[in-house]
Scaffold this motif. Structure first.
Motif, short mmCIF file in Angstrom:
data_model
loop_
_atom_site.label_atom_id
_atom_site.label_comp_id
_atom_site.label_asym_id
_atom_site.label_seq_id
_atom_site.Cartn_x
_atom_site.Cartn_y
_atom_site.Cartn_z
N SER A 207 3.16 9.31 -50.97
CA SER A 207 3.45 8.03 -50.34
C SER A 207 4.56 8.18 -49.30
N ASP A 209 6.73 5.57 -46.67
CA ASP A 209 6.98 4.19 -46.26
C ASP A 209 8.27 4.13 -45.46
N ARG A 210 8.50 2.95 -44.89
CA ARG A 210 9.82 2.62 -44.34
C ARG A 210 10.31 1.39 -45.08
N VAL A 211 11.53 1.48 -45.58
CA VAL A 211 12.11 0.38 -46.36
C VAL A 211 13.36 -0.09 -45.64
N ARG A 215 13.36 5.71 -43.85
CA ARG A 215 12.20 6.44 -44.36
C ARG A 215 12.30 6.70 -45.85
N TRP A 282 9.18 -3.51 -47.13
CA TRP A 282 8.43 -2.25 -47.13
C TRP A 282 7.34 -2.31 -46.08
N THR A 283 7.26 -1.26 -45.24
CA THR A 283 6.22 -1.17 -44.23
C THR A 283 5.73 0.27 -44.14
N LYS A 284 4.48 0.42 -43.76
CA LYS A 284 3.93 1.75 -43.51
C LYS A 284 4.34 2.19 -42.11
#
Length: 287
Positions: A207, A209-211, A215, A282-284
């Motif tokens: 996984s 993600d960017r939170v 990163r 949270w983003t992809k």
């Protein structure tokens, strides 16, 4: 040792062990991060060991001292005895004990996870060092500044040989700032390499993600559980990230504490299962 058991933390409550960094005290570390406030909110007990100046003038935990990096010796044993005392006195859950720390405290947290994997369910290492990254003060300074790079097989072997444990290994959260000039970010990547190896996982994260703009990578075991995660905090110097609610970034709110718009303590608590509410945005990442 300093302990805090909020009213919500009844019998069977979890325990979090929080280790301060060099130049800090247990109280100043807690004040900057807010672990006791989070303990009060979520209902877990808190243990704050404090280094004595008699042991180290700068109050650094001795993660680099040969006498303090083995099971049942030195500082690891001392902290283990504190945990046993807290668990027995307050009837806490011995299967839900977690450890975190900053800098030298983070390196000692890594040492405790390696030497007592049967005691800890998880940990969070912030601006720390891999287990047995250095032997002695001069070697430690070199490893901190330049980074200590080793093959994953060597790193994981050091952990596996630190005890006779052959059961489940602790879940580990790793945090490091990209602008850390005290402990090179290379060390954060090596900690990840060490614990991914301990869990016998592929080096490729499952996984990404960017939170809150930072990163995050995660590695899952065969059961689909995240057992290793890494946060790379963009623009942060040597310290722990917090979120004060304002829009400012990279603002020092306490010694070695920076408002980076993300709370390490809250995310670690979620990763450990102490709260069901996932914090942050949270983003992809865009491809």
């Amino acid at each position: 040792m300093f302990g805090f058991v909020p009213r919500k933390a009844g019998a069977g409550a979890p325990l979090v062990v929080a280790l301060h960094g060099c130049g800090q005290t247990a109280a100043s570390y807690d004040h900057g991060i807010g672990w006791s406030k989070l303990a009060d909110k979520l209902g877990f007990a808190l243990l704050l060991p404090e280094q004595k100046r008699a042991n180290n003038f700068n109050r650094c935990f001795g993660w680099f001292c040969p006498a303090d990096m083995e099971r049942d010796t030195g500082e690891p044993l001392s902290i283990r005895q504190m945990i046993a005392f807290m668990v027995a006195r307050h009837r806490l859950d011995p299967s839900r004990v977690f450890v975190t720390g900053l800098s030298a405290g983070g390196a000692m947290a890594c040492t405790l996870l390696a030497t007592y994997p049967d005691v800890f369910a998880g940990g969070a290492i912030v601006a720390g060092m891999p287990y047995k990254a250095a032997y002695g003060r001069i070697d430690a300074l070199s490893a901190m500044v330049h980074g200590r790079v080793r093959p994953a097989l060597i790193w994981s072997g050091l952990v596996r040989n630190a005890s006779s444990h052959r059961g489940n290994w602790p879940r580990v959260s790793v945090w490091h700032g990209t602008e850390d000039r005290t402990v090179s970010p290379v060390n954060g990547a090596e900690i990840v390499k060490q614990w991914v190896g301990v869990h016998r996982l592929s080096r490729t994260p499952v996984s990404v993600d960017r939170v809150n703009g930072h990163r995050r990578r995660a590695w899952l075991n065969r059961s689909g559980v995240e057992v290793v995660e890494e946060y790379v905090v963009d623009g942060m110097a040597h310290g722990t990230p917090v979120r004060t609610g304002g829009r400012a970034r990279s603002v020092m709110t306490a010694p070695y504490v920076f408002d980076m718009g993300i709370s390490c303590a809250e995310h670690a608590a979620w990763f450990w299962g102490l709260t069901k509410r996932r914090p942050g945005r949270w983003t992809k990442p865009k491809r």
